[in-house]
Design an enzyme around this catalytic site. Structure first.
Site, PDB file in Angstrom:
ATOM      1  N   SER A 125      25.723  26.537 -35.734  1.00 26.12           N
ATOM      2  CA  SER A 125      26.368  25.577 -34.837  1.00 26.12           C
ATOM      3  C   SER A 125      27.843  25.888 -34.659  1.00 26.12           C
ATOM      4  O   SER A 125      28.519  26.319 -35.603  1.00 26.12           O
ATOM      5  CB  SER A 125      26.224  24.182 -35.444  1.00 26.12           C
ATOM      6  OG  SER A 125      27.020  23.268 -34.733  1.00 26.12           O
ATOM      7  N   TYR A 131      27.828  18.137 -42.350  1.00 25.41           N
ATOM      8  CA  TYR A 131      26.867  18.883 -41.524  1.00 25.41           C
ATOM      9  C   TYR A 131      27.371  20.314 -41.313  1.00 25.41           C
ATOM     10  O   TYR A 131      26.651  21.296 -41.541  1.00 25.41           O
ATOM     11  CB  TYR A 131      26.676  18.164 -40.177  1.00 25.41           C
ATOM     12  CG  TYR A 131      25.981  18.983 -39.123  1.00 25.41           C
ATOM     13  CD1 TYR A 131      24.678  19.436 -39.315  1.00 25.41           C
ATOM     14  CD2 TYR A 131      26.628  19.324 -37.930  1.00 25.41           C
ATOM     15  CE1 TYR A 131      24.034  20.201 -38.347  1.00 25.41           C
ATOM     16  CE2 TYR A 131      25.993  20.087 -36.960  1.00 25.41           C
ATOM     17  CZ  TYR A 131      24.695  20.523 -37.173  1.00 25.41           C
ATOM     18  OH  TYR A 131      24.070  21.284 -36.220  1.00 25.41           O
ATOM     19  N   LYS A 152      25.842  24.064 -42.658  1.00 23.52           N
ATOM     20  CA  LYS A 152      25.517  25.228 -41.804  1.00 23.52           C
ATOM     21  C   LYS A 152      26.320  26.460 -42.257  1.00 23.52           C
ATOM     22  O   LYS A 152      25.795  27.578 -42.282  1.00 23.52           O
ATOM     23  CB  LYS A 152      25.833  24.914 -40.339  1.00 23.52           C
ATOM     24  CG  LYS A 152      24.883  23.905 -39.695  1.00 23.52           C
ATOM     25  CD  LYS A 152      23.510  24.506 -39.456  1.00 23.52           C
ATOM     26  CE  LYS A 152      22.555  23.499 -38.836  1.00 23.52           C
ATOM     27  NZ  LYS A 152      21.166  23.966 -38.743  1.00 23.52           N
TER      28      LYS A 152
HETATM   29  P1  NAD Z   1      15.725  18.016 -33.712  1.00 23.19           P
HETATM   30  O1  NAD Z   1      16.006  16.967 -34.724  1.00 23.19           O
HETATM   31  O2  NAD Z   1      15.245  17.606 -32.369  1.00 23.19           O
HETATM   32  O3  NAD Z   1      14.699  19.092 -34.308  1.00 23.19           O
HETATM   33  C1  NAD Z   1      14.646  19.398 -35.688  1.00 23.19           C
HETATM   34  C2  NAD Z   1      13.173  19.403 -36.088  1.00 23.19           C
HETATM   35  O4  NAD Z   1      13.107  19.689 -37.473  1.00 23.19           O
HETATM   36  C3  NAD Z   1      12.491  18.047 -35.853  1.00 23.19           C
HETATM   37  O5  NAD Z   1      11.248  18.256 -35.221  1.00 23.19           O
HETATM   38  C4  NAD Z   1      12.312  17.496 -37.269  1.00 23.19           C
HETATM   39  O6  NAD Z   1      11.173  16.655 -37.365  1.00 23.19           O
HETATM   40  C5  NAD Z   1      12.184  18.786 -38.071  1.00 23.19           C
HETATM   41  N1  NAD Z   1      12.561  18.648 -39.485  1.00 23.19           N
HETATM   42  C6  NAD Z   1      13.657  18.017 -39.989  1.00 23.19           C
HETATM   43  N2  NAD Z   1      13.663  18.119 -41.331  1.00 23.19           N
HETATM   44  C7  NAD Z   1      12.554  18.844 -41.676  1.00 23.19           C
HETATM   45  C8  NAD Z   1      12.022  19.282 -42.915  1.00 23.19           C
HETATM   46  N3  NAD Z   1      12.610  18.972 -44.090  1.00 23.19           N
HETATM   47  N4  NAD Z   1      10.885  20.014 -42.899  1.00 23.19           N
HETATM   48  C9  NAD Z   1      10.251  20.307 -41.724  1.00 23.19           C
HETATM   49  N5  NAD Z   1      10.713  19.896 -40.528  1.00 23.19           N
HETATM   50  C10 NAD Z   1      11.869  19.184 -40.501  1.00 23.19           C
HETATM   51  O7  NAD Z   1      17.067  18.898 -33.568  1.00 23.19           O
HETATM   52  P2  NAD Z   1      17.446  20.014 -32.493  1.00 23.19           P
HETATM   53  O8  NAD Z   1      18.504  19.476 -31.613  1.00 23.19           O
HETATM   54  O9  NAD Z   1      16.224  20.599 -31.905  1.00 23.19           O
HETATM   55  O10 NAD Z   1      18.156  21.056 -33.470  1.00 23.19           O
HETATM   56  C11 NAD Z   1      17.449  22.170 -34.020  1.00 23.19           C
HETATM   57  C12 NAD Z   1      18.388  22.914 -34.952  1.00 23.19           C
HETATM   58  O11 NAD Z   1      19.554  23.315 -34.219  1.00 23.19           O
HETATM   59  C13 NAD Z   1      18.892  22.088 -36.139  1.00 23.19           C
HETATM   60  O12 NAD Z   1      18.925  22.928 -37.272  1.00 23.19           O
HETATM   61  C14 NAD Z   1      20.296  21.691 -35.722  1.00 23.19           C
HETATM   62  O13 NAD Z   1      21.150  21.507 -36.826  1.00 23.19           O
HETATM   63  C15 NAD Z   1      20.733  22.894 -34.894  1.00 23.19           C
HETATM   64  N6  NAD Z   1      21.756  22.567 -33.898  1.00 23.19           N
HETATM   65  C16 NAD Z   1      21.530  21.571 -32.997  1.00 23.19           C
HETATM   66  C17 NAD Z   1      22.518  21.246 -32.078  1.00 23.19           C
HETATM   67  C18 NAD Z   1      22.323  20.114 -31.097  1.00 23.19           C
HETATM   68  O14 NAD Z   1      23.324  19.613 -30.560  1.00 23.19           O
HETATM   69  N7  NAD Z   1      21.102  19.704 -30.780  1.00 23.19           N
HETATM   70  C19 NAD Z   1      23.727  21.972 -32.054  1.00 23.19           C
HETATM   71  C20 NAD Z   1      23.905  23.008 -32.969  1.00 23.19           C
HETATM   72  C21 NAD Z   1      22.905  23.302 -33.894  1.00 23.19           C
END
Ligand code: NAD
Ligand code: UDP
Length: 354
Positions: free
Chosen positions: A137, A161, A165
């Site tokens: 991120s 957070y 990361k």
């Molecule tokens: P999201 O919450 O929609 O998706 C994450 C998925 O992981 C969900 O389906 C959740 O049920 C699953 N999950 C959570 N904990 C778990 C566990 N212990 N075991 C198995 N599954 C688990 O989030 P997203 O927006 O799709 O983000 C995906 C990744 O990208 C994350 O790692 C997040 O930190 C990173 N990220 C997201 C953003 C953003 O703004 N959306 C920005 C930078 C990085």
């Protein structure tokens, strides 16, 4: 074509990436505990990728499970290998992502994000699967010292957070250094992922009150919320509101496919890349783009700045172009149009039949 383990594949970014990877011909095994998503998202992914029942069973397998469960992970890798379909690579989305929540429950963030990643990496290593695309991120740049931000900018997270990361990135560096000819790793530093699949069938479905600008604006437009609070009108930007680099989730999904192709084709390496558009948009520009796309008004009021916000965060995406041949194809109007297609067809997210 490869067989891929997709952790967190039912989530916002994971579900869109699954569509792109299935269309590219890869076979997927999704591992998700559905703590922040629903299996319905994957049913829609399967329909969007036009999988019939038979090919769906072979090409999009789904397992409910936690990335912190070493025995479950071991089974997953072992069963895949004994069924003659070993996992070639992992795309690791599973994790927690809310900055404010991470300040309230840091232990949970370190547990899911760091311990979860460590368990996954240990299982991968034990089963000889050493190709990984990791969801990092832009939050780990903290308050950026120069904008646009290159990958060489200092890592200085300002919340748990971001720290979690940064710690996973460090672990990946240590691992790659311990066996330099074995690990193929891409750390993808996302800027602000927004928008939805153009069909409006899948999109972002935050639990409770959205923390992020885009889902908040679209919930105001659809009538779920009365007005937007704009955090600060006195930032040193064109119109006084905060500027971010919004990236269409389909561009992001295509970035994952490009990163995977690169890892599979090139010698072992650790790649760290920004995925952003290189363009900044202010809060008010987002509001106006969404009003144009939806034909609805988005009432807003100015309130005080939000603690921890930076004025401007924009990616320098030139390294991703150079290494992957990837750049964003969609702008703020496309993002707003597709975000509105999702929000208007699914006003209550996945809770309502679309
Ligand atoms: P999201 O919450 O929609 O998706 C994450 C998925 O992981 C969900 O389906 C959740 O049920 C699953 N999950 C959570 N904990 C778990 C566990 N212990 N075991 C198995 N599954 C688990 O989030 P997203 O927006 O799709 O983000 C995906 C990744 O990208 C994350 O790692 C997040 O930190 C990173 N990220 C997201 C953003 C953003 O703004 N959306 C920005 C930078 C990085
Ligand atoms: N923002 C806002 N009102 C909201 C949510 C966000 O004015 O209800 C602003 C925020 O101050 C920032 C921009 O919108 O300038 C993007 O915020 P978001 O939380 O979506 O992303 P991040 O700040 O994590 O990059």
């Amino acid at each position: 074509m490869a067989r891929l383990l997709i952790t967190g594949g039912a989530g916002f970014i994971g579900s869109h990436t699954c569509v792109v990877l299935l269309q590219a011909g890869h076979d997927l095994l999704v591992l998700d505990d559905f703590s922040n998503s629903t299996p319905l998202a994957l049913e829609r992914v399967s329909a969007l990728a036009q999988l019939d029942n038979q090919s769906c069973q072979a090409r999009l397998q789904v397992r409910r499970g936690d990335i912190r469960d070493p025995a479950g992970l071991d089974n997953l890798f072992a069963q895949s290998a004994s069924a003659g379909a070993p996992i070639d690579a992992v795309i690791h989305f599973a994790g927690l992502k809310a900055v404010g929540e991470s300040m309230r429950v840091p232990l949970r963030y370190w547990d899911v994000n760091l311990t979860g990643s460590r368990c996954l990496l240990a299982a991968m290593d034990a089963h000889g699967c050493r190709t990984l695309v990791f969801s990092s991120s832009a939050t780990l740049y903290g308050y950026p010292e120069c904008v646009p931000i290159p990958e060489t900018a200092p890592i200085q997270p300002i919340n748990p957070y971001g720290h979690s990361k940064a710690a996973v990135e460090q672990l990946l560096h240590d691992l790659a250094a311990s066996a330099p000819n074995q690990w193929r790793i891409a750390c993808l530093r996302y800027f602000n992922p927004v928008g939805a699949h153009p069909s409006g069938e899948i999109g972002e479905d935050p639990l409770g009150t959205p923390n992020n600008l885009f889902p908040f604006v679209s919930q105001v437009a659809v009538g779920r919320r009365k007005s937007l609070q704009v955090f600060g009108g006195d930032w040193p930007t064109n119109d006084g509101t905060g500027v971010r680099d919004y990236i269409h989730v389909m561009d992001l999904a295509e970035g994952h496919r490009a990163a995977l192709d690169c890892l599979l084709a090139e010698p072992a390496q650790l790649l760290t890349l920004n995925l952003g558009s290189g363009q900044g948009a202010s809060v008010l520009e987002v509001v106006h783009a969404f009003e144009r796309a939806s034909g609805r008004q988005v009432p807003y009021e100015h309130v005080a700045r939000r603690a921890g916000d930076a004025a401007i965060t924009v990616a320098d995406p030139s390294l991703a172009l150079q290494r992957l041949g990837w750049r964003t194809q969609r702008g703020l109007d496309d993002i707003s149009r597709d975000g509105w297609a999702w929000q208007s067809a699914n006003p209550d997210g996945y809770d309502e039949p679309g």
